[in-house]
Scaffold this motif. Structure first.
Motif, PDB file in Angstrom:
ATOM      1  N   VAL A 128       1.080  -1.136   0.109  1.00  0.00           N
ATOM      2  CA  VAL A 128      -0.046   0.125  -0.064  1.00  0.00           C
ATOM      3  C   VAL A 128       0.953   1.440   0.016  1.00  0.00           C
ATOM      4  CG1 VAL A 128      -1.780   1.424   1.239  1.00  0.00           C
ATOM      5  CG2 VAL A 128      -1.651  -1.253   1.219  1.00  0.00           C
ATOM      6  N   MET A 129       0.772   2.321  -0.848  1.00  0.00           N
ATOM      7  CA  MET A 129       1.503   3.301  -1.085  1.00  0.00           C
ATOM      8  C   MET A 129       0.432   4.405  -1.341  1.00  0.00           C
ATOM      9  SD  MET A 129       4.116   1.496  -3.903  1.00  0.00           S
ATOM     10  CE  MET A 129       5.526   2.851  -3.269  1.00  0.00           C
ATOM     11  N   GLY A 130       1.080   5.703  -1.647  1.00  0.00           N
ATOM     12  CA  GLY A 130       0.148   6.882  -1.745  1.00  0.00           C
ATOM     13  C   GLY A 130      -0.668   7.504  -0.603  1.00  0.00           C
TER      14      GLY A 130
ATOM     15  N   THR B  59      -5.038   5.961  -2.934  1.00  0.00           N
ATOM     16  CA  THR B  59      -4.491   4.755  -2.472  1.00  0.00           C
ATOM     17  C   THR B  59      -3.850   3.988  -3.599  1.00  0.00           C
ATOM     18  OG1 THR B  59      -5.819   4.235  -0.668  1.00  0.00           O
ATOM     19  CG2 THR B  59      -4.439   2.452  -1.164  1.00  0.00           C
ATOM     20  N   ILE B  60      -2.494   3.527  -3.764  1.00  0.00           N
ATOM     21  CA  ILE B  60      -2.060   3.022  -4.647  1.00  0.00           C
ATOM     22  C   ILE B  60      -1.359   1.452  -4.230  1.00  0.00           C
ATOM     23  CG2 ILE B  60       0.075   2.708  -6.456  1.00  0.00           C
ATOM     24  CD1 ILE B  60      -1.855   5.366  -6.808  1.00  0.00           C
ATOM     25  N   ILE B  61      -2.019   0.516  -4.642  1.00  0.00           N
ATOM     26  CA  ILE B  61      -1.634  -0.871  -4.307  1.00  0.00           C
ATOM     27  C   ILE B  61      -0.729  -1.696  -5.430  1.00  0.00           C
ATOM     28  CG2 ILE B  61      -2.355  -3.093  -3.647  1.00  0.00           C
ATOM     29  CD1 ILE B  61      -5.179  -2.024  -3.306  1.00  0.00           C
TER      30      ILE B  61
ATOM     31  N   THR C 200      -8.764   4.191  -5.547  1.00  0.00           N
ATOM     32  CA  THR C 200      -8.114   3.239  -5.201  1.00  0.00           C
ATOM     33  C   THR C 200      -7.372   2.591  -6.677  1.00  0.00           C
ATOM     34  OG1 THR C 200      -9.359   2.913  -3.405  1.00  0.00           O
ATOM     35  CG2 THR C 200      -7.989   0.969  -3.948  1.00  0.00           C
ATOM     36  N   VAL C 201      -6.099   2.364  -6.434  1.00  0.00           N
ATOM     37  CA  VAL C 201      -5.518   2.081  -7.687  1.00  0.00           C
ATOM     38  C   VAL C 201      -4.993   0.681  -7.511  1.00  0.00           C
ATOM     39  CG1 VAL C 201      -4.107   2.394  -9.627  1.00  0.00           C
ATOM     40  CG2 VAL C 201      -5.196   4.357  -8.284  1.00  0.00           C
TER      41      VAL C 201
ATOM     42  N   LEU D  42       3.925   5.867  -9.024  1.00  0.00           N
ATOM     43  CA  LEU D  42       2.659   6.429  -8.764  1.00  0.00           C
ATOM     44  C   LEU D  42       2.779   6.578  -7.350  1.00  0.00           C
ATOM     45  CD1 LEU D  42       0.351   4.177 -10.874  1.00  0.00           C
ATOM     46  CD2 LEU D  42       0.696   6.563 -11.131  1.00  0.00           C
ATOM     47  N   GLY D  43       3.163   5.722  -6.337  1.00  0.00           N
ATOM     48  CA  GLY D  43       3.190   5.597  -4.870  1.00  0.00           C
ATOM     49  C   GLY D  43       3.767   7.226  -4.392  1.00  0.00           C
ATOM     50  N   GLU D  44       4.927   7.380  -5.138  1.00  0.00           N
ATOM     51  CA  GLU D  44       5.887   8.666  -4.781  1.00  0.00           C
ATOM     52  C   GLU D  44       5.043  10.011  -5.212  1.00  0.00           C
ATOM     53  OE1 GLU D  44       9.582   8.430  -6.702  1.00  0.00           O
ATOM     54  OE2 GLU D  44      10.245   6.524  -5.627  1.00  0.00           O
TER      55      GLU D  44
END
Length: 469
Positions: A329-331, A337-339, A446-447, A464-466
């Protein structure tokens, strides 16, 4: 690695010892870990000069010596500054040394070996078991996805006389490879997770996959334990093929270690675990109901290692992610939310990822699936990519972003389903996909980023998380 003399190492791998200019003798002790990449060699370590499809490790032997290698394992003499052991084949020698080291440590009676195989979930389960085993004593577990004829022995060679548990992934891309690994480190506990279409192109079909994955349980003695997935029809059949005691895990009511009351959210999964007459609630922070199966497999092993159920639950609740690039899980900016789950992808894990995306999305946001190719499916590739495109539509995923020519059938399938109008977009490369997503993602979205490792979308997931951190 345990202490061994140069003579003992040479004997273990049926090689010829050639002493170097450093003054070593046949009785000189080597205790360093082993490497097959000269860039990772450190002082006192052993460098195996393997020949690969694209390069030859012998070209980098001097670099390994410069980095401090104490011993070279080679197929021809290359550098006389340090001792060399000349062998017929370096990869076979690596396996032979691992076999001898494990045999010696196991013979002293303190080592428990856990072997893990299956089409999906090996690394996640290995990490969960490794954390539980640490509660028992010093543990060696496979790093990354070290589970083949090279990675397996490199893991095994890290054991020493203080090691209580060796947790080894045992993967395969061809018949006989799991048997080869179990011969090096015969498991006391053998875990089989799933039999699916991962690597189907290499195996030649699911029946061949079943026979190959069965090698582990067929090799287990009566004194061992086979930890098997009761929910998987193919794995269940393996109970007939082993003489070991069987311990079932899964959602099936007949499973010895099972889960009920499963509830998924963006924060994790809640369930109740039942084992040995006890029941306890679990909050498992690893996203996705499919990872509950991996948690149950790990719990079954933890109980076999002697942990009480409360300690097993505490260990599961301490896990925050499956592994790097696995449901990571990022973002967070604007509640986006980036998974990032783009290290491996098979039809089963891709479908599970899409189901998770649909389950955990915020009601006020969209679901966006960023998907790349699933590798190593052979003749099943087009059919399985089409099936995933259909599933994305039927799960009502808000938008599908397909990246890479090898995944184009997934995009076409979603369009042809007929229920969408422009909700599936295709990009040849990651840069174009990133620019599009950076521009179009909305608050509360949510991605899911999912592909096989070869497709490289894990790097897109990181970007994308960054960007949305």
């Amino acid at each position: 690695m345990i202490d061994m003399t140069l003579a003992e190492i040479a004997e273990a791998m049926s090689g010829t010892l050639v002493l170097g200019a450093d003054g070593s003798t046949a009785e000189t002790i080597v205790r360093g870990i082993s490497q097959t990449d000269s860039r990772e060699v450190g002082p006192g370590q052993i460098f195996f000069a393997r020949r690969g499809e694209e390069t030859d490790g012998h070209r980098f032997a001097a670099q390994a010596v410069d980095a401090g290698a104490a011993l070279l394992v080679v197929e021809r003499e290359v550098d006389d500054r340090v001792p060399q052991i000349v062998v017929a084949e370096a990869t076979d020698a690596l396996g032979a040394l691992a076999t001898e080291v494990v045999r010696r440590v196991r013979g002293r009676g303190n080592l428990t070996i856990v072997g893990i195989t299956g089409s999906n979930g090996k690394t996640t389960t290995k990490n969960l078991i490794g954390a539980m085993a640490e509660r028992v004593g010093a543990t060696v577990a496979s790093e990354k996805s070290f589970n083949n004829e090279v990675g397996g022995p490199l893991t095994m060679l890290r054991v020493d006389d203080d090691t209580r548990t060796l947790v080894a992934e045992m993967g395969a891309s061809a018949k006989g490879e799991i048997s080869r690994l179990t011969a090096m480190a015969p498991p006391h506990i053998g875990v089989v997770l799933t039999v699916g279409l991962a690597h189907a192109g290499e195996f030649g079909g699911i029946e061949t996959t079943f026979r190959t994955k069965s090698e582990m349980v067929q090799d287990l003695p009566e004194t061992a334990v086979a930890v098997l997935n009761r929910d998987d029809a193919y794995v269940s059949k393996m109970a007939e093929l082993t003489s070991a005691r069987v311990r079932w895990f899964g959602l099936h009511p007949e499973a010895d270690v099972r889960a009920t009351d499963i509830e998924s959210s963006a924060e994790g999964t809640r369930f109740t675990i039942h084992a040995d007459g006890e029941s306890l609630p679990v909050f498992f922070r690893v996203l996705g109901e499919h990872h509950v199966t991996n948690a149950l497999a790990a719990a079954a092993v933890g109980l076999e290692l002697g942990l009480p159920l409360a300690d097993v639950v505490a260990s599961l609740e301490g896990a925050t992610r499956a592994a790097r690039w696995r449901m990571e899980v990022m973002g967070g900016r604007d509640h986006i939310t980036i998974i990032n789950d783009a290290y491996n992808a098979s039809p089963d894990s891709m479908a599970a990822g899409l189901r998770t995306l649909a389950q955990i999305a915020r009601p006020e946001g969209r679901t966006v699936a960023v998907l790349g190719a699933m590798s190593e499916l052979g003749e099943y590739s087009i059919e399985e990519h089409i099936r995933i495109g259909l599933q994305a539509v039927r799960l009502r995923i808000s938008e599908l972003v397909v990246v890479g020519a090898e995944a184009r059938h997934l995009h076409i399938s979603a369009i042809n389903e007929g229920s969408w109008d422009g909700e599936s977009v295709f990009f040849e490369d990651q840069d174009s996909a990133f620019e599009y997503l950076e521009r179009t993602l909305r608050p509360e979205d949510t991605v899911l980023v999912k592909s096989s490792n070869a497709a490289g979308l894990r790097l897109l997931g990181d970007r994308l998380g960054e960007a949305f951190a």
